[in-house]
Design an enzyme around this catalytic site. Sequence first.
Site: not given
Ligand code: R5P
Length: 285
Positions: A35, A158, A181, A211, A213, A215
């Site tokens: 591997g 944010d 928020k 990541s 999604g 947020t």
């Molecule tokens: C956080 O501070 C980053 O800027 C992104 O908002 C965050 O990593 C997004 O993560 P996810 O898509 O899992 O909500």
Amino acid sequence: MRIISTERSQVLAARVAERLGVSLVETKFTRFPDGELYLKCGELDDETLIVSSIVDNDMFMQTLLAIDAADHSRNTLVVPYLGYSRQDKRFSPGEPISARAVARALSTGIERIYVVNIHDPGVLSHFGVPAKNVTIAPAVGGYIGDLRLKNPLILAPDEGAIDFASDVAAVGGWDCDHLEKTRLSGEEVRIAPKTIDAAGRDAVIVDDIISTGGTLATAACMLREQGAASIHAACVHGVLTSGAYTRLRAAGVSSVVSSDTYENASSFISAASAIVTAIKEDAHR
Ligand code: R5P
């Protein structure tokens, strides 16, 4: 100069090579029976540009192997997506500062490093060689312009993403705000633009990373309730894990776009021009 790419950065590496007018080195990637990773690069020159997004542990290892394979040349490393960069602090005792661990490991055998829209530019100080953060906000803004939205509202999810969102909005002179928020009760939160009403507007939420999604999906649902005409999502690094793309579309996001720093089917924006500009600027110093 020649360019080596690891396996998950092939498209971006080819675009960088084309813009620089240098050749890509054909590289063979395989595994040993146990591997362990193996790679073998074709003929190298006395100067090598290694393009490698650290999208997973294998790509981290391939990066180290590529740097070592080029040990007889002067090497510049381009890490379009630096994995582990979100663990940039010791949030609780006993944790590593993973971003620092990765930065230190990548600092041997190279002269200079470029990253793209790193989550926290403070991480650059952990590299043992000169490190530069390249932003592709203008390219993201260019893509949004191509969507031909009428008077779009650019939203940072944010406060941390405000600078990036402002740079994107500056491309078209668009309105820009960030989402805030507000906790309404123990169970209820309201997410809405801090100052600008989203009702009737084409909203584009921009961020460095999508990541899971989570947020953006939460924000999109709330913007829909607030009467936004349409909602779009644009980011630099489309990690899109755990069904993120579907989650966003199901939340009413009409389009999801990311760049080739993390190659996937939504990578419609390229970081190549910004990377090449930064490399050329430094070469002329
Ligand atoms: C956080 O501070 C980053 O800027 C992104 O908002 C965050 O990593 C997004 O993560 P996810 O898509 O899992 O909500």
